[in-house]
Scaffold this motif. Structure first.
Motif, PDB file in Angstrom:
ATOM      1  N   LEU A  77       0.821  -1.209   0.000  1.00 44.81           N
ATOM      2  CA  LEU A  77       0.000   0.000   0.000  1.00 44.81           C
ATOM      3  C   LEU A  77       0.855   1.259   0.000  1.00 44.81           C
ATOM      4  CD1 LEU A  77      -3.073  -0.740   2.293  1.00 44.81           C
ATOM      5  CD2 LEU A  77      -3.036  -0.311  -0.169  1.00 44.81           C
ATOM      6  N   ARG A  78       1.941   1.270   0.743  1.00 45.52           N
ATOM      7  CA  ARG A  78       2.828   2.441   0.744  1.00 45.52           C
ATOM      8  C   ARG A  78       3.414   2.685  -0.645  1.00 45.52           C
ATOM      9  NH1 ARG A  78       4.227   0.456   5.817  1.00 45.52           N
ATOM     10  NH2 ARG A  78       6.072  -0.604   4.998  1.00 45.52           N
ATOM     11  N   ARG A  79       3.801   1.605  -1.293  1.00 50.06           N
ATOM     12  CA  ARG A  79       4.349   1.733  -2.647  1.00 50.06           C
ATOM     13  C   ARG A  79       3.290   2.243  -3.618  1.00 50.06           C
ATOM     14  NH1 ARG A  79       4.254  -1.415  -6.933  1.00 50.06           N
ATOM     15  NH2 ARG A  79       3.332  -3.149  -5.816  1.00 50.06           N
ATOM     16  N   LEU A  80       2.084   1.695  -3.533  1.00 46.52           N
ATOM     17  CA  LEU A  80       1.000   2.153  -4.405  1.00 46.52           C
ATOM     18  C   LEU A  80       0.637   3.603  -4.114  1.00 46.52           C
ATOM     19  CD1 LEU A  80      -1.329  -0.988  -4.442  1.00 46.52           C
ATOM     20  CD2 LEU A  80       0.101  -0.123  -6.306  1.00 46.52           C
ATOM     21  N   HIS A  81       0.636   3.980  -2.845  1.00 48.19           N
ATOM     22  CA  HIS A  81       0.348   5.369  -2.471  1.00 48.19           C
ATOM     23  C   HIS A  81       1.345   6.303  -3.141  1.00 48.19           C
ATOM     24  CE1 HIS A  81       0.689   9.001   0.037  1.00 48.19           C
ATOM     25  NE2 HIS A  81      -0.617   8.860   0.159  1.00 48.19           N
ATOM     26  N   TRP A  82       2.618   5.975  -3.058  1.00 46.73           N
ATOM     27  CA  TRP A  82       3.640   6.828  -3.639  1.00 46.73           C
ATOM     28  C   TRP A  82       3.455   6.921  -5.150  1.00 46.73           C
ATOM     29  CZ3 TRP A  82       7.488   7.394  -7.121  1.00 46.73           C
ATOM     30  CH2 TRP A  82       8.354   8.461  -6.917  1.00 46.73           C
ATOM     31  N   ARG A  83       3.242   5.792  -5.798  1.00 45.46           N
ATOM     32  CA  ARG A  83       3.067   5.783  -7.256  1.00 45.46           C
ATOM     33  C   ARG A  83       1.818   6.546  -7.684  1.00 45.46           C
ATOM     34  NH1 ARG A  83       3.166   0.216  -9.991  1.00 45.46           N
ATOM     35  NH2 ARG A  83       3.308   1.562 -11.829  1.00 45.46           N
ATOM     36  N   ALA A  84       0.765   6.474  -6.885  1.00 48.69           N
ATOM     37  CA  ALA A  84      -0.478   7.165  -7.221  1.00 48.69           C
ATOM     38  C   ALA A  84      -0.348   8.676  -7.077  1.00 48.69           C
ATOM     39  CB  ALA A  84      -1.617   6.657  -6.339  1.00 48.69           C
ATOM     40  N   HIS A  85       0.457   9.123  -6.145  1.00 48.64           N
ATOM     41  CA  HIS A  85       0.587  10.554  -5.856  1.00 48.64           C
ATOM     42  C   HIS A  85       1.766  11.226  -6.542  1.00 48.64           C
ATOM     43  CE1 HIS A  85      -2.597  11.255  -2.916  1.00 48.64           C
ATOM     44  NE2 HIS A  85      -2.421   9.993  -2.576  1.00 48.64           N
ATOM     45  N   HIS A  86       2.573  10.486  -7.257  1.00 47.78           N
ATOM     46  CA  HIS A  86       3.746  11.052  -7.931  1.00 47.78           C
ATOM     47  C   HIS A  86       3.739  10.645  -9.397  1.00 47.78           C
ATOM     48  CE1 HIS A  86       4.869  11.130  -3.681  1.00 47.78           C
ATOM     49  NE2 HIS A  86       5.543  12.217  -4.017  1.00 47.78           N
ATOM     50  N   ARG A  87       2.741  11.136 -10.121  1.00 50.83           N
ATOM     51  CA  ARG A  87       2.565  10.744 -11.507  1.00 50.83           C
ATOM     52  C   ARG A  87       3.334  11.636 -12.482  1.00 50.83           C
ATOM     53  NH1 ARG A  87       1.325   5.892 -12.007  1.00 50.83           N
ATOM     54  NH2 ARG A  87       0.650   6.350 -14.111  1.00 50.83           N
ATOM     55  N   GLY A  88       3.559  12.882 -12.128  1.00 53.43           N
ATOM     56  CA  GLY A  88       4.289  13.765 -13.035  1.00 53.43           C
ATOM     57  C   GLY A  88       3.557  15.049 -13.343  1.00 53.43           C
TER      58      GLY A  88
END
Length: 88
Positions: A7-18
């Motif tokens: 979940l932490r990894r998905l959170h980061w990927r979801a919030h740092h798209r570009g």
């Protein structure tokens, strides 16, 4: 992978798209729904994050039809856009 780590990894990927818009849309969707996701729904979201932001956003706002592999209840929830917090 431990569920909390995932979940932490998905959170980061979801919030740092570009882009700010993609961060708000995809990150906002994660924030609103991730706590209730099954492993299958997490896998769906993980696959979604591998797609281009312009495609995800087009599917969400209805300017493009999502591929069959993303069709279903989770895509319908993404398309509602009711999870976005917009200052008025």
């Amino acid at each position: 992978m431990h569920p909390d780590e995932e979940l932490r990894r998905l959170h980061w990927r979801a919030h740092h798209r570009g882009t700010r818009e993609a961060d708000m849309m995809i990150g906002g969707f994660f924030d609103a729904h991730a706590a209730r996701w099954s492993q299958l729904e997490r896998a769906w979201f993980t696959a979604l994050l591998d797609e281009q932001d312009v495609d995800i956003m087009a599917w969400a706002i209805g300017t493009a039809v999502p591929p069959e592999r993303f069709a279903g209840a989770a895509m319908t929830a993404l398309q509602k856009l009711d999870y976005l917090k917009v200052a008025r």
